[in-house]
Design a protein around this motif. Structure first.
Motif, PDB file in Angstrom:
ATOM      1  N   ARG A 199      -9.830  13.744   7.837  1.00  0.00           N
ATOM      2  CA  ARG A 199     -10.708  14.189   6.765  1.00  0.00           C
ATOM      3  C   ARG A 199     -10.005  15.214   5.885  1.00  0.00           C
ATOM      4  NH1 ARG A 199     -15.750  17.444   6.110  1.00  0.00           N
ATOM      5  NH2 ARG A 199     -15.038  18.731   7.826  1.00  0.00           N
ATOM      6  N   ALA A 200      -9.273  16.123   6.528  1.00  0.00           N
ATOM      7  CA  ALA A 200      -8.510  17.097   5.755  1.00  0.00           C
ATOM      8  C   ALA A 200      -7.491  16.378   4.881  1.00  0.00           C
ATOM      9  CB  ALA A 200      -7.812  18.080   6.686  1.00  0.00           C
ATOM     10  N   GLY A 201      -6.866  15.342   5.437  1.00  0.00           N
ATOM     11  CA  GLY A 201      -5.890  14.579   4.670  1.00  0.00           C
ATOM     12  C   GLY A 201      -6.530  13.864   3.500  1.00  0.00           C
ATOM     13  N   LEU A 202      -7.739  13.296   3.720  1.00  0.00           N
ATOM     14  CA  LEU A 202      -8.435  12.605   2.648  1.00  0.00           C
ATOM     15  C   LEU A 202      -8.803  13.576   1.541  1.00  0.00           C
ATOM     16  CD1 LEU A 202     -10.802  10.280   4.692  1.00  0.00           C
ATOM     17  CD2 LEU A 202      -8.958   9.550   3.211  1.00  0.00           C
ATOM     18  N   GLN A 203      -9.188  14.792   1.951  1.00  0.00           N
ATOM     19  CA  GLN A 203      -9.592  15.762   0.941  1.00  0.00           C
ATOM     20  C   GLN A 203      -8.438  16.196   0.072  1.00  0.00           C
ATOM     21  OE1 GLN A 203     -13.298  17.428   3.253  1.00  0.00           O
ATOM     22  NE2 GLN A 203     -11.851  19.048   2.775  1.00  0.00           N
ATOM     23  N   SER A 204      -7.218  16.142   0.647  1.00  0.00           N
ATOM     24  CA  SER A 204      -6.100  16.618  -0.141  1.00  0.00           C
ATOM     25  C   SER A 204      -5.650  15.581  -1.164  1.00  0.00           C
ATOM     26  CB  SER A 204      -4.938  17.000   0.774  1.00  0.00           C
ATOM     27  OG  SER A 204      -4.415  15.848   1.381  1.00  0.00           O
ATOM     28  N   THR A 205      -6.098  14.330  -1.005  1.00  0.00           N
ATOM     29  CA  THR A 205      -5.786  13.371  -2.070  1.00  0.00           C
ATOM     30  C   THR A 205      -6.773  13.640  -3.195  1.00  0.00           C
ATOM     31  OG1 THR A 205      -7.320  11.727  -1.197  1.00  0.00           O
ATOM     32  CG2 THR A 205      -5.050  11.595  -0.465  1.00  0.00           C
ATOM     33  N   SER A 206      -6.297  13.701  -4.408  1.00  0.00           N
ATOM     34  CA  SER A 206      -7.144  14.184  -5.487  1.00  0.00           C
ATOM     35  C   SER A 206      -8.259  13.211  -5.796  1.00  0.00           C
ATOM     36  CB  SER A 206      -6.307  14.429  -6.730  1.00  0.00           C
ATOM     37  OG  SER A 206      -5.878  13.198  -7.230  1.00  0.00           O
ATOM     38  N   GLN A 207      -9.355  13.773  -6.248  1.00  0.00           N
ATOM     39  CA  GLN A 207     -10.517  12.956  -6.553  1.00  0.00           C
ATOM     40  C   GLN A 207     -10.231  11.993  -7.687  1.00  0.00           C
ATOM     41  OE1 GLN A 207     -13.636  14.951  -8.446  1.00  0.00           O
ATOM     42  NE2 GLN A 207     -15.226  13.545  -7.795  1.00  0.00           N
ATOM     43  N   GLY A 208      -9.322  12.390  -8.562  1.00  0.00           N
ATOM     44  CA  GLY A 208      -8.999  11.556  -9.708  1.00  0.00           C
ATOM     45  C   GLY A 208      -8.567  10.156  -9.324  1.00  0.00           C
ATOM     46  N   GLN A 209      -7.877  10.044  -8.190  1.00  0.00           N
ATOM     47  CA  GLN A 209      -7.397   8.713  -7.797  1.00  0.00           C
ATOM     48  C   GLN A 209      -8.555   7.801  -7.452  1.00  0.00           C
ATOM     49  OE1 GLN A 209      -4.094   8.584  -5.022  1.00  0.00           O
ATOM     50  NE2 GLN A 209      -3.824  10.760  -5.452  1.00  0.00           N
ATOM     51  N   GLU A 210      -9.583   8.378  -6.822  1.00  0.00           N
ATOM     52  CA  GLU A 210     -10.765   7.572  -6.533  1.00  0.00           C
ATOM     53  C   GLU A 210     -11.376   7.069  -7.821  1.00  0.00           C
ATOM     54  OE1 GLU A 210     -12.639  10.061  -2.937  1.00  0.00           O
ATOM     55  OE2 GLU A 210     -13.822   8.326  -3.551  1.00  0.00           O
ATOM     56  N   GLU A 211     -11.456   7.965  -8.813  1.00  0.00           N
ATOM     57  CA  GLU A 211     -12.049   7.573 -10.092  1.00  0.00           C
ATOM     58  C   GLU A 211     -11.230   6.488 -10.760  1.00  0.00           C
ATOM     59  OE1 GLU A 211     -12.673  10.984 -12.517  1.00  0.00           O
ATOM     60  OE2 GLU A 211     -14.607  11.334 -11.567  1.00  0.00           O
ATOM     61  N   ALA A 212      -9.892   6.640 -10.686  1.00  0.00           N
ATOM     62  CA  ALA A 212      -9.044   5.624 -11.317  1.00  0.00           C
ATOM     63  C   ALA A 212      -9.268   4.278 -10.657  1.00  0.00           C
ATOM     64  CB  ALA A 212      -7.582   6.041 -11.193  1.00  0.00           C
ATOM     65  N   ALA A 213      -9.337   4.271  -9.324  1.00  0.00           N
ATOM     66  CA  ALA A 213      -9.538   3.005  -8.621  1.00  0.00           C
ATOM     67  C   ALA A 213     -10.878   2.385  -8.994  1.00  0.00           C
ATOM     68  CB  ALA A 213      -9.459   3.235  -7.111  1.00  0.00           C
ATOM     69  N   VAL A 214     -11.910   3.227  -9.073  1.00  0.00           N
ATOM     70  CA  VAL A 214     -13.233   2.720  -9.470  1.00  0.00           C
ATOM     71  C   VAL A 214     -13.188   2.167 -10.883  1.00  0.00           C
ATOM     72  CG1 VAL A 214     -15.567   3.423 -10.079  1.00  0.00           C
ATOM     73  CG2 VAL A 214     -14.581   4.159  -7.921  1.00  0.00           C
ATOM     74  N   ALA A 215     -12.562   2.929 -11.796  1.00  0.00           N
ATOM     75  CA  ALA A 215     -12.496   2.485 -13.191  1.00  0.00           C
ATOM     76  C   ALA A 215     -11.719   1.179 -13.321  1.00  0.00           C
ATOM     77  CB  ALA A 215     -11.846   3.570 -14.051  1.00  0.00           C
ATOM     78  N   LEU A 216     -10.774   0.962 -12.425  1.00  0.00           N
ATOM     79  CA  LEU A 216      -9.990  -0.264 -12.473  1.00  0.00           C
ATOM     80  C   LEU A 216     -10.721  -1.426 -11.810  1.00  0.00           C
ATOM     81  CD1 LEU A 216      -6.520   1.279 -11.601  1.00  0.00           C
ATOM     82  CD2 LEU A 216      -7.016  -0.002 -13.671  1.00  0.00           C
ATOM     83  N   GLY A 217     -11.905  -1.159 -11.295  1.00  0.00           N
ATOM     84  CA  GLY A 217     -12.670  -2.238 -10.693  1.00  0.00           C
ATOM     85  C   GLY A 217     -12.209  -2.617  -9.298  1.00  0.00           C
ATOM     86  N   MET A 218     -11.465  -1.718  -8.650  1.00  0.00           N
ATOM     87  CA  MET A 218     -11.004  -2.036  -7.301  1.00  0.00           C
ATOM     88  C   MET A 218     -12.133  -1.833  -6.296  1.00  0.00           C
ATOM     89  SD  MET A 218      -7.261  -0.259  -7.657  1.00  0.00           S
ATOM     90  CE  MET A 218      -6.654  -0.514  -6.011  1.00  0.00           C
TER      91      MET A 218
END
Lengths: 378, 245, 359
Positions: free
Chosen positions: C245-264
């Motif tokens: 969980r700590a590792g997941l938190q350190s990945t920036s939220q922006g990447q999640e948004e990019a993946a969502v915006a890309l329709g992944m």
């Protein structure tokens, strides 16, 4: 219908509902099957058994416990045993850990080597193995008849370390505790007057005064002040005995814990930025003053969360005592389960006990953390 | 008469008690380049992020490419595959190479096979003039290069609309133009573009329409020349004064 | 103009080095002298006991008296018991191979080549599978040996590998559940994780061994070993979940948004983007957790399993080797030390490299 299925709100709600329902279903079925099985064995449910007498003794206790004590009392004794070993471990392991940390950060390379060797050896061997080792060592000491004589007042044998002890009756002990608490409160309320040093001196003087009074008064005419162990036949009578079960567990946990605590303290000391130490130097503080006023306070704040974690872990670690026969809370509970069959209730008490101890420890550490933490924009 | 690519009617959005978007009415035509500007906190980013469902809205009507954006996940999915977005922070995947950054979304979002995806990725990277870095990792590239990769990645899905949320705000000054240049090329190729930016030079050169937002409302809209030289609204005048300093 | 000063003499050379490291202040000097004498004396005594005066072969066991050196003969005599428990003598080669399979798996996991979300699970399932097949037998001419007969070091390795293989996927599930945007799932998993973390491992294993059979219908009770391994895996999973969980938190939220915006799709976001980064970032903590788990396998001896601690105690027994407890315990400590020290050194090396940005 299709539209409903792909609606985000619907999906989210339905997933959560299905999850909750399955969870409840599992828990309920566990309870139902459990009750059926236990009833089939003819065991009554409920906590009534706590008032039954156990019929079996335990080998070590701080309070008085016999085979005729109730389950409630025996369980309480187990809990006290855990806390006794636990808090002593925390104390000694911290002291030793501090020494180790200082050894490892000193500029003397020999000290570094000694510290590092210790940490690597004691950290990389499981604690239960260490406890077994010390227990084997202590139980291979000579029998009481050939015990090691330490100055005529203490004796080391395979039954433990016998030492002289003041004879205090139970009431004495309670009065002592009461007085200590009163002094504590007094200190707390007198915080405003007199300054720290004076307060402490008064407190210590008062403590000793009360202690002396207790010792000299309320004593049977022929009962001696200090009881010294004496060899009578095959065993020792009198004094206080540190049984090998207790000592081995304490030694094993302390040596193991010190290795970890030493590393945490070292980490804390190293985490203090060099800039701050240099600032102290530039301000003209001596090496000792820099340590006392800059390095140690800052290091303490940094290491507190990890230290708290380690303390909780060590408390839980006392459970290995069962392997060598130390009647800690877990050992007492498992024997009770064996003897009384009240599995569910005792298991609940077991887990509850540990949860309470852990959360209390965590709570105290958090309070300390909050009071000392560096206030800033968080 | 060209169709509406994006149609927004009386859009409201609340963050708890904070009213972020107040009754927005907006039509974006196909092939149009729209620039949204305004002071910070005006809701520009929020509005753009509603357009591909990254933010939800409280009430109103939002249609993108004829599809209503709302609660329906299937429709949201369809929209996101036809609408691309470039972020202020680039948001490249740091553990993948530049090429893989562009290939993976095609594999997963569109279900294309690897061969086709790779060809498309190479094309877009060449178009953005970053192909030479294909085997490198994002943190080995400069900000301007990373942003161009981000644009290439979005374009690999062949979107019909491109959304830009302050694409150059995180860049060092000397790299801003390389990103704006490729955005201009896109605009000239008649891609439908909605861009939130402070770069007024870009707006003047390329935008068909400029919108000024403040405090969650659209204050003024018009063609760039008119907005910059003869703004009508007080707030617009204030903003242009500050920006043109 | 002031007279120019010459620079101070350079502070190098062996004398200076010695001075700085051993004799910098007077108490340093005292400590160094006293302790080096003490250490020299200790090392001399230790070497004498452990090596020079030691008795190595079983034939000479009569020489194993109180005053002699270490009686390592006990290892030769009871070594197989310690390593393999009560596994049948002729089949112990299978036990050896099985343990080697797991060790090789562990070594291979340390190579970056295997650090992909597909290769690592396959590697571990293969390694663990080979272990179980070899130990159990029952095919290709290898007689069946049930899990009740597995013991010693091979049982320790089995428990460790099983806990890892079962616990890791659980840890991922728990970590994702705790991060979920669905409040019910997030809260319940949070409570569960915090609850299990506050309990001692022993209580969980005990509950699994003794209490679960009462609560659960016969059909799904499994063997005592199976239950205990699952409980152990659960304990490992909640600690590992917090690390992930700590590792997941350190990945920036922006990447999640990019993946969502890309329709992944969500699963791709987790498997392709978030998890690989989370694992990489938390590799040192994960290795630390693995080290702790290996040491904690010793605790199952209390539940009554015949792993290496128990087999060690059995080797000492009360019979002929009753006084050789030190030798046996040192041997056990040595076995643990190799695994644990090796693994933690690797972890430290890895952490250093990652901090310098090389991995």
């Amino acid at each position: 219908m299709n539209k409903l299925l792909s609606s985000q709100k619907f999906k989210r709600a339905s997933i959560q509902i299905v999850f909750l329902v399955s969870l409840v279903f599992i828990i309920v079925s566990l309870i139902v099957v459990g009750q059926k099985n236990i009833a089939a064995q003819g065991i009554a449910t409920g906590f009534g058994f706590l008032e039954r007498t156990t019929g079996w003794p335990i080998s070590f206790s701080v309070i008085e416990v016999t085979a005729r004590s109730t389950y409630a009392r025996v369980l309480f004794a187990g809990l006290l045993n855990t806390m006794l070993v636990g808090f002593l471990t925390l104390f000694f392991a911290t002291v030793l850990g501090l020494i180790l940390a200082l050894l490892r950060v000193s500029s003397n390379t020999l000290m570094n080597i000694v510290g590092t060797t210790y940490v690597e050896i004691f950290r990389n061997v499981p604690v239960i193995l260490q406890v077994f080792f010390w227990y084997a060592l202590l139980t291979h000491l000579p029998s009481p008849k050939q015990a090691y004589d330490l100055g005529g007042v203490a004796f080391l044998s395979n039954r433990g370390l016998m030492m002289p002890a003041p004879t205090l009756s139970a009431t004495d002990l309670w009065v002592l505790i009461g007085t200590l608490t009163a002094i504590g409160f007094g200190l707390f309320y007198a915080k405003q007057n007199g300054g720290a040093k004076r307060r402490w001196l008064i407190a210590i003087a008062a403590f000793f005064a009360v202690f002396l009074v207790l010792l000299l008064t309320g004593r049977e005419p022929d009962q001696s002040l200090i009881s010294i162990p004496e060899l009578k036949g095959l065993r020792f009578v009198g004094g206080i005995t540190l049984k090998p079960e207790f000592s081995a567990l304490l030694i094993g946990l302390v040596l193991f814990g010190a290795a970890y605590i030493g590393e945490i303290i070292r980490g804390g000391l190293l985490s203090v930025e060099r800039g701050k130490l240099e600032a102290g130097s530039a301000l003209g503080l001596s090496g000792f003053q820099i340590n006392r006023y800059v390095r140690i306070p800052l290091a303490f704040r940094a290491m507190l969360p990890s230290l708290a974690n380690q303390y909780v872990w060590l408390m839980k670690g006392t459970t290995v005592g069962i392997a060598i026969g130390y009647p800690d809370y877990f050992a007492v509970v498992s024997t009770s389960i064996n003897q009384s069959g009240q599995t569910m209730e005792l298991l609940a008490l077991l887990m509850g006990g540990f949860i309470v101890v852990n959360y209390s420890l965590g709570f105290v550490m958090n309070k300390i953390n909050d009071r000392i933490k560096l206030k800033g924009r968080s | 008469m060209s169709n509406s690519a994006i149609s927004i009617k009386s859009l409201n959005k609340h963050y708890g008690s904070f009213h972020a978007l107040k009754g927005i009415d907006l039509e974006v035509r196909e092939g149009e380049t729209l620039v949204i500007c305004g002071p910070s906190g005006s809701g520009k980013s929020t509005l753009v992020r509603c357009m591909n469902g990254l933010e939800s809205y409280t009430d109103g009507n939002l249609e993108v490419l004829g599809i209503t954006i709302g609660d329906d996940t299937q429709q949201l999915d369809r929209v996101r595959k036809r609408v691309g977005m470039v972020f202020q922070g680039f948001n490249l995947f740091p553990h993948l190479t530049i090429l893989e950054n562009c290939v993976l979304p095609q594999l997963r979002a569109l279900g294309r096979d690897r061969a086709t995806s790779t060809i498309e990725a190479v094309d877009q990277l060449k178009r953005m003039q970053v192909y030479v870095h294909s085997e490198k990792f994002p943190d080995q590239l400069s900000g301007g290069q990373q942003q161009r990769v981000a644009l290439a990645r979005a374009l690999c899905l062949q979107p019909e609309i491109m959304l830009f949320d302050e694409p150059t705000s995180a860049l060092d000054p000397e790299m801003i133009s390389e990103v704006l240049d490729v955005m201009q090329d896109l605009a000239r190729e008649k891609m439908t573009i909605v861009c939130v930016t402070h770069e007024m030079g870009f707006a003047r050169a390329v935008a068909d329409r400029v919108i000024l937002m403040a405090e969650g409302r659209i204050i003024e809209e018009g063609d760039p020349e008119q907005m910059f030289t003869a703004p009508e609204h007080e707030i617009t005048k204030e903003f242009m004064k500050v920006v043109n300093q | 103009m002031a007279a120019s000063l010459t620079a101070p003499a350079a502070a190098t050379g062996p004398v200076v080095w010695l001075r700085k490291h051993f004799f910098s202040t007077w108490y340093d000097a005292v400590f160094s002298i006293l302790f080096s004498m003490l250490i020299a004396w200790m090392v001399n005594k230790l070497l004498g006991w452990a090596v020079f005066d030691a008795i190595w072969r079983v034939e000479n066991r009569e020489l194993c008296t109180h005053d002699a050196g270490a009686c390592w003969a006990v290892i030769e005599d009871r070594g197989r018991l310690i390593l393999f428990g009560l596994y049948p003598y002729e089949e112990q080669w299978r036990s050896t191979l099985a343990c080697l399979a797991v060790i090789v798996t562990m070594v291979l996991s340390c190579l970056p080549k295997f650090w992909s979300i597909r290769r690592l699970p396959i590697l571990w399932i293969a390694g663990f599978g080979i272990f179980v097949l070899l130990m159990r037998g029952g095919f290709a001419g290898m007689p069946l040996v049930r899990s009740e007969q597995w013991g010693g070091l091979s049982l320790t390795i089995f428990i460790f590998a099983a806990v890892f293989v079962i616990g890791m996927p659980l840890a991922v599930i728990f970590a994702l559940a705790r991060r979920s945007t669905l409040p019910v799932i997030a809260k319940v998993s949070g409570l569960f994780i915090d609850l299990v973390r506050s309990l001692p491992l022993l209580t969980l294993l005990f509950a699994a061994a003794v209490v679960v059979p009462l609560l659960v219908p016969e059909a799904i009770q499994g063997t005592k070993l199976g239950r205990v391994v699952v409980a152990f895996a659960l304990f490992f999973a909640v600690y590992q979940a917090e690390i992930i969980r700590a590792g997941l938190q350190s990945t920036s939220q922006g990447q999640e948004e990019a993946a969502v915006a890309l329709g992944m799709p969500y699963w791709s976001l987790v498997v392709d983007i978030l998890l690989p980064q989370a694992f990489r970032n938390t590799l040192p903590s994960t290795i630390n957790q693995a080290v702790i788990t290996f040491k904690e396998t010793s605790v199952v001896t209390i539940i009554g399993f015949f792993e290496v601690m128990a087999s060690g105690n059995a080797a000492i027994g009360t019979g002929e080797w009753g006084n050789q407890y030190i030798e046996v315990y040192v041997f056990l400590a040595f076995i643990y030390f190799i695994f644990v020290f090796g693994l933690s050194r690797y972890g430290a090396w890895l952490e250093k490299r990652m901090r310098l940005g090389h991995v």
